[in-house]
Design a protein around this motif. Sequence first.
Motif, PDB file in Angstrom:
ATOM      1  N   ILE A 229       0.850  -1.191   0.000  1.00 23.01           N
ATOM      2  CA  ILE A 229       0.000   0.000   0.000  1.00 23.01           C
ATOM      3  C   ILE A 229       0.889   1.246   0.000  1.00 23.01           C
ATOM      4  CG2 ILE A 229      -1.836   1.260   1.235  1.00 23.01           C
ATOM      5  CD1 ILE A 229      -2.784  -1.529   0.396  1.00 23.01           C
ATOM      6  N   ALA A 230       0.595   2.193  -0.894  1.00 21.19           N
ATOM      7  CA  ALA A 230       1.369   3.443  -0.966  1.00 21.19           C
ATOM      8  C   ALA A 230       0.801   4.468   0.010  1.00 21.19           C
ATOM      9  CB  ALA A 230       1.302   4.010  -2.380  1.00 21.19           C
ATOM     10  N   ASP A 231       1.685   5.101   0.779  1.00 21.59           N
ATOM     11  CA  ASP A 231       1.233   6.210   1.624  1.00 21.59           C
ATOM     12  C   ASP A 231       2.029   7.474   1.276  1.00 21.59           C
ATOM     13  OD1 ASP A 231       0.402   8.000   3.515  1.00 21.59           O
ATOM     14  OD2 ASP A 231       0.917   6.804   5.270  1.00 21.59           O
ATOM     15  N   GLU A 232       3.282   7.560   1.746  1.00 22.47           N
ATOM     16  CA  GLU A 232       4.096   8.740   1.461  1.00 22.47           C
ATOM     17  C   GLU A 232       4.251   8.972  -0.043  1.00 22.47           C
ATOM     18  OE1 GLU A 232       4.567   6.613   3.890  1.00 22.47           O
ATOM     19  OE2 GLU A 232       5.371   7.561   5.687  1.00 22.47           O
ATOM     20  N   GLU A 233       4.066   7.919  -0.846  1.00 18.48           N
ATOM     21  CA  GLU A 233       4.240   8.007  -2.306  1.00 18.48           C
ATOM     22  C   GLU A 233       3.102   8.738  -3.013  1.00 18.48           C
ATOM     23  OE1 GLU A 233       6.468   7.654  -5.205  1.00 18.48           O
ATOM     24  OE2 GLU A 233       6.928   5.728  -4.273  1.00 18.48           O
ATOM     25  N   VAL A 234       1.911   8.774  -2.403  1.00 20.21           N
ATOM     26  CA  VAL A 234       0.742   9.263  -3.138  1.00 20.21           C
ATOM     27  C   VAL A 234      -0.018  10.318  -2.330  1.00 20.21           C
ATOM     28  CG1 VAL A 234      -0.652   7.286  -2.380  1.00 20.21           C
ATOM     29  CG2 VAL A 234      -1.324   8.516  -4.409  1.00 20.21           C
ATOM     30  N   ASP A 248      -0.429  -2.144  -4.726  1.00 17.01           N
ATOM     31  CA  ASP A 248      -1.749  -2.770  -4.823  1.00 17.01           C
ATOM     32  C   ASP A 248      -2.860  -1.874  -4.309  1.00 17.01           C
ATOM     33  OD1 ASP A 248       0.384  -5.099  -3.884  1.00 17.01           O
ATOM     34  OD2 ASP A 248      -0.941  -5.694  -5.540  1.00 17.01           O
ATOM     35  N   GLY A 249      -2.471  -0.819  -3.591  1.00 13.78           N
ATOM     36  CA  GLY A 249      -3.479   0.078  -3.035  1.00 13.78           C
ATOM     37  C   GLY A 249      -2.843   1.364  -2.563  1.00 13.78           C
ATOM     38  N   ILE A 250      -3.689   2.297  -2.136  1.00 17.44           N
ATOM     39  CA  ILE A 250      -3.189   3.600  -1.665  1.00 17.44           C
ATOM     40  C   ILE A 250      -3.847   3.967  -0.339  1.00 17.44           C
ATOM     41  CG2 ILE A 250      -2.729   4.458  -3.992  1.00 17.44           C
ATOM     42  CD1 ILE A 250      -5.297   6.206  -3.671  1.00 17.44           C
ATOM     43  N   ASN A 251      -3.101   4.709   0.467  1.00 18.89           N
ATOM     44  CA  ASN A 251      -3.636   5.245   1.719  1.00 18.89           C
ATOM     45  C   ASN A 251      -3.961   6.722   1.487  1.00 18.89           C
ATOM     46  OD1 ASN A 251      -4.225   5.994   4.326  1.00 18.89           O
ATOM     47  ND2 ASN A 251      -2.336   5.178   5.232  1.00 18.89           N
ATOM     48  N   ILE A 252      -5.232   7.053   1.595  1.00 20.15           N
ATOM     49  CA  ILE A 252      -5.683   8.432   1.370  1.00 20.15           C
ATOM     50  C   ILE A 252      -5.855   9.127   2.720  1.00 20.15           C
ATOM     51  CG2 ILE A 252      -7.589   9.861   0.497  1.00 20.15           C
ATOM     52  CD1 ILE A 252      -8.189   7.644  -1.532  1.00 20.15           C
ATOM     53  N   LYS A 253      -5.289  10.310   2.835  1.00 27.81           N
ATOM     54  CA  LYS A 253      -5.459  11.109   4.055  1.00 27.81           C
ATOM     55  C   LYS A 253      -5.830  12.536   3.668  1.00 27.81           C
ATOM     56  CE  LYS A 253      -1.826   8.516   6.428  1.00 27.81           C
ATOM     57  NZ  LYS A 253      -0.434   8.567   6.912  1.00 27.81           N
ATOM     58  N   LEU A 254      -6.737  13.127   4.410  1.00 23.94           N
ATOM     59  CA  LEU A 254      -7.169  14.490   4.087  1.00 23.94           C
ATOM     60  C   LEU A 254      -5.991  15.457   4.092  1.00 23.94           C
ATOM     61  CD1 LEU A 254     -10.458  14.812   6.209  1.00 23.94           C
ATOM     62  CD2 LEU A 254     -10.190  13.995   3.870  1.00 23.94           C
TER      63      LEU A 254
END
Length: 347
Positions: A229-234, A248-254
Motif C-alpha cells: 500500500i502506498a502512503d508517502e508516495e501518493v 496494490d493500493g493507496i492510503n488516502i489522508k485528508l
Amino acid sequence: MKLDYEPFELEFRHTWNISRISIQADTNYLVRLEHTGITGYGECCIVERYGESAQATERALAQARALFADADPWRYLDIENMLRANFPSLASLRAALEMALLDWLGKALNLPLFKMWGLNPSHSPRSSFSIGLDTPENMRKKVLEVPDDPILKIKLGVDNDREIVRAVREMTDRPIRVDVNEGWKNVTAAAERIQWLHTQNVEFVEQPLPAGKLAETEKLRALSPLPLIADEEVHTSKDIPRIAGAYDGINIKLMKSGGLLESLRMIHVAHALGLKVMLGCMLETSLAVTAAAHLAPLADYCDLDAHRLIIDDPFQGLEVEKGRLILPDRPGIGVEWRGKTAITDNQ
Ligand code: MG
C-alpha cells in the motif's frame, strides 16, 4: 464568509514513534468559517515531512481570511480551486478550510456529509488501531490496552522488526497491518522480511521503501506475497496512475490530499485502476478523523484512530466500537465541542 482560526495543543497517550520521528505533543489549528449564523469547523495537522510549517500556515491563514470574505459557499468547487491555486504546497491547510466549508454546507442543508453524498455508513470497513514503535516489552503492554480492536496496525522499519512482531504475536493472533514508513532501503532484504511477515497473519505492508523508489517497489511487489500500500508516495489523484504498477493500493489522508473533495476523486481514480483504497489520518482530533470517516463507506480498509491516541480530545464525533465506525447522525461533519481545552466556541 468570516474565517477565524487558532492553534491548539494535542497531547498523546504514548509518545508517538515511527521509523522517521518521535512526538509527545503537537500543535494543530482549528479553523472556523461563519456565514448566515452557521459555523463550520475544520482542522489542520501540519505535516513537516511534506515541507509544511507553522509559519507558512499562519501566513496563509491570514491571506485566506481575505479570500473567504467574498466567497459564496454554494460555489464550493470554485473555492476548492481557489485554495489549490493560492496554497499549492499547504495541503493540510487546504484540507482544514475545505472541511470547515463542507461542514458549513452540511449544516446549511441540515444533512450529514455522508447523506449529501448518498453513502451508507453500514458499508464502512472496520478500522485498525495503530500502535507506534516501541520496545518489545512496551508493545506487549500496548496490545493488552486494546483488547477489543479486531485489527492492529504496527509500525516497523527498524533493525528489530521481527522481535517487535514476535512480541505482538505472543499476545494476540489478531490480523496485523504493517506500516514501514519508508524505513526499508533494500529490495532483497525487504522481500525477505515480507516473506516472513506473510507467515505471521499480516494483511498488507504499507510504504515499505522510500517514496520515489518506484522501480525498486515494482521489483519488490513481484516478490511480495502481501499487498503493498502506498502512503508517502501518493498525495492526490494525479499521483495515482504513475504508481499503479508498483502498489496494490493507496492510503488516502485528508492532510495529504488537501481535503474531502480531492479524497473522493482519489477513491474513484484508484478503484478505476484496480487499486484498493485505505482511508487513514494524521495526528488529529475527532474533528478531522470524523470528517474522513464520512468517506469510509467507499473505502476497502480504514485506519481512523488518531483521536484515540490523544488525551483530552476537544471534539466528540466518530465512535469506534470493536473497530466498527459509528458516525454521528448530525448535520455537516457532526462533531460537537466538548469544551475541555482553551479553544473558544463562538457559536
Ligand atoms: Mg503510513
